[in-house]
Design a protein around this motif. Sequence first.
Motif, short mmCIF file in Angstrom:
data_model
loop_
_atom_site.label_atom_id
_atom_site.label_comp_id
_atom_site.label_asym_id
_atom_site.label_seq_id
_atom_site.Cartn_x
_atom_site.Cartn_y
_atom_site.Cartn_z
N ASN A 22 80.15 6.50 38.96
CA ASN A 22 79.64 7.30 37.85
C ASN A 22 78.13 7.19 37.74
OD1 ASN A 22 82.20 8.22 36.75
ND2 ASN A 22 82.56 6.03 36.53
N LEU A 23 77.48 7.38 38.86
CA LEU A 23 76.02 7.34 38.88
C LEU A 23 75.45 8.74 38.98
CD1 LEU A 23 75.10 4.48 41.34
CD2 LEU A 23 74.91 4.49 38.90
N VAL A 24 74.30 8.89 38.40
CA VAL A 24 73.49 10.07 38.60
C VAL A 24 72.21 9.59 39.25
CG1 VAL A 24 72.27 11.97 37.49
CG2 VAL A 24 74.48 11.22 36.59
N VAL A 25 71.94 10.09 40.44
CA VAL A 25 70.77 9.67 41.21
C VAL A 25 69.70 10.73 41.05
CG1 VAL A 25 69.91 9.08 43.49
CG2 VAL A 25 72.24 8.46 42.86
N ASN A 26 68.58 10.35 40.48
CA ASN A 26 67.42 11.25 40.33
C ASN A 26 66.35 10.78 41.30
OD1 ASN A 26 68.43 12.82 38.12
ND2 ASN A 26 68.05 11.05 36.82
N GLY A 27 65.82 11.71 42.08
CA GLY A 27 64.82 11.33 43.07
C GLY A 27 63.64 12.28 43.09
N LYS A 28 62.51 11.75 43.54
CA LYS A 28 61.28 12.54 43.71
C LYS A 28 60.72 12.24 45.08
CE LYS A 28 60.08 12.34 38.86
NZ LYS A 28 59.17 11.79 37.87
N LEU A 29 60.38 13.27 45.79
CA LEU A 29 59.72 13.16 47.09
C LEU A 29 58.32 13.71 46.93
CD1 LEU A 29 62.56 14.66 49.32
CD2 LEU A 29 62.12 12.25 48.87
N SER A 30 57.32 12.93 47.30
CA SER A 30 55.95 13.42 47.22
C SER A 30 55.18 12.92 48.44
CB SER A 30 55.28 12.95 45.93
OG SER A 30 55.28 11.55 45.84
N ARG A 31 54.23 13.73 48.85
CA ARG A 31 53.42 13.38 50.02
C ARG A 31 52.52 12.21 49.66
NH1 ARG A 31 52.90 16.18 54.46
NH2 ARG A 31 53.64 18.08 53.48
N ALA A 32 52.50 11.20 50.52
CA ALA A 32 51.67 10.02 50.30
C ALA A 32 50.22 10.33 50.67
CB ALA A 32 52.21 8.86 51.13
N ASP A 33 49.35 9.35 50.47
CA ASP A 33 47.94 9.52 50.84
C ASP A 33 47.81 9.76 52.34
OD1 ASP A 33 47.23 9.14 48.22
OD2 ASP A 33 46.96 6.98 48.46
N ASN A 34 48.63 9.04 53.09
CA ASN A 34 48.69 9.27 54.53
C ASN A 34 49.58 10.50 54.75
OD1 ASN A 34 48.92 9.20 57.27
ND2 ASN A 34 49.76 7.13 57.39
N GLN A 35 49.10 11.51 55.45
CA GLN A 35 49.81 12.77 55.60
C GLN A 35 51.12 12.66 56.36
OE1 GLN A 35 49.10 15.68 54.16
NE2 GLN A 35 47.39 14.69 53.11
N ASP A 36 51.32 11.57 57.10
CA ASP A 36 52.53 11.41 57.89
C ASP A 36 53.66 10.74 57.10
OD1 ASP A 36 51.16 12.50 59.99
OD2 ASP A 36 50.61 10.56 60.86
N GLU A 37 53.40 10.31 55.88
CA GLU A 37 54.40 9.58 55.11
C GLU A 37 54.76 10.32 53.83
OE1 GLU A 37 52.76 5.72 54.39
OE2 GLU A 37 53.42 4.95 56.33
N THR A 38 55.93 9.96 53.31
CA THR A 38 56.41 10.52 52.05
C THR A 38 56.80 9.38 51.13
OG1 THR A 38 57.27 12.48 53.18
CG2 THR A 38 58.17 11.99 51.02
N ASP A 39 56.33 9.44 49.88
CA ASP A 39 56.75 8.47 48.87
C ASP A 39 58.08 8.95 48.28
OD1 ASP A 39 54.55 6.78 49.03
OD2 ASP A 39 53.38 8.03 47.65
N VAL A 40 59.04 8.05 48.24
CA VAL A 40 60.37 8.37 47.69
C VAL A 40 60.58 7.48 46.47
CG1 VAL A 40 62.83 8.48 48.15
CG2 VAL A 40 61.22 8.93 50.00
N HIS A 41 60.83 8.10 45.33
CA HIS A 41 61.11 7.40 44.07
C HIS A 41 62.51 7.81 43.63
CE1 HIS A 41 56.87 6.35 43.80
NE2 HIS A 41 56.59 7.63 44.06
N ILE A 42 63.40 6.84 43.55
CA ILE A 42 64.79 7.11 43.19
C ILE A 42 65.16 6.25 41.99
CG2 ILE A 42 67.18 6.99 43.97
CD1 ILE A 42 66.19 7.46 46.79
N SER A 43 65.84 6.87 41.01
CA SER A 43 66.35 6.12 39.86
C SER A 43 67.85 6.36 39.76
CB SER A 43 65.64 6.54 38.58
OG SER A 43 65.90 7.89 38.30
N PHE A 44 68.56 5.29 39.44
CA PHE A 44 70.01 5.33 39.33
C PHE A 44 70.38 5.20 37.86
CE2 PHE A 44 68.98 3.38 43.41
CZ PHE A 44 69.71 4.18 44.29
N GLY A 45 71.02 6.21 37.29
CA GLY A 45 71.44 6.17 35.89
C GLY A 45 72.93 6.34 35.77
N GLN A 46 73.48 5.92 34.64
CA GLN A 46 74.92 6.04 34.41
C GLN A 46 75.26 7.42 33.87
OE1 GLN A 46 75.78 2.81 31.78
NE2 GLN A 46 76.08 1.37 33.45
N ASN A 47 76.46 7.85 34.20
CA ASN A 47 76.96 9.12 33.71
C ASN A 47 77.15 9.03 32.19
OD1 ASN A 47 78.26 11.57 33.31
ND2 ASN A 47 79.45 11.39 35.17
N ILE A 48 76.85 10.11 31.50
CA ILE A 48 76.91 10.12 30.04
C ILE A 48 78.34 9.97 29.52
CG2 ILE A 48 77.07 12.62 29.84
CD1 ILE A 48 74.92 10.46 27.59
#
Length: 155
Positions: free
Chosen positions: A60-86
């Motif tokens: 019963n997880l809801v996974v919220n994620g954000k992908l954004s380009r890092a300072d280095n053009q070859d990399e991607t910053d991945v931010h993921i948060s795990f929340g409980q279902n309402i």
Amino acid sequence: MKNWNFKVKNDPAEIKNNLQSSLASVHGFVIDIKSDNSSRITFKIRKRLLYAWYIVYHNNLVVNGKLSRADNQDETDVHISFGQNILWKFVILAHLSLGLSFIAAIVLGNNSGNSMYLLAALTFAIVLLLWFRLQKKHKNDVEEYKKLLSETLGF
């Protein structure tokens, strides 16, 4: 809510395509991907609940994620948060309010029988059991999603 941050050596668009192709084919997952521009992508992953009694069997997880380009053009910053279902919060709140209403009935009423005390104690025991079980299940489900996402993203 747990957060998980890391970097991947891929373009955000490649990661988006990889997520769509790998998780869309898995039975039971719902994935919603929104991209503002080519360097910022948000996504939400959860398991589909078809029936109300499936709430016990599915993670019963809801996974919220954000992908954004890092300072280095070859990399991607991945931010993921795990929340409980309402729905889990509603189940626990319903049992808690039921237990409180039994205690209020005991205090306000002239009923001094032990059956009402037993019923209130049993309801609170169910709430505590659900709460501890939910926390354990949440921890296990977070680990499952981390494993699935690390295999999908290839790091």
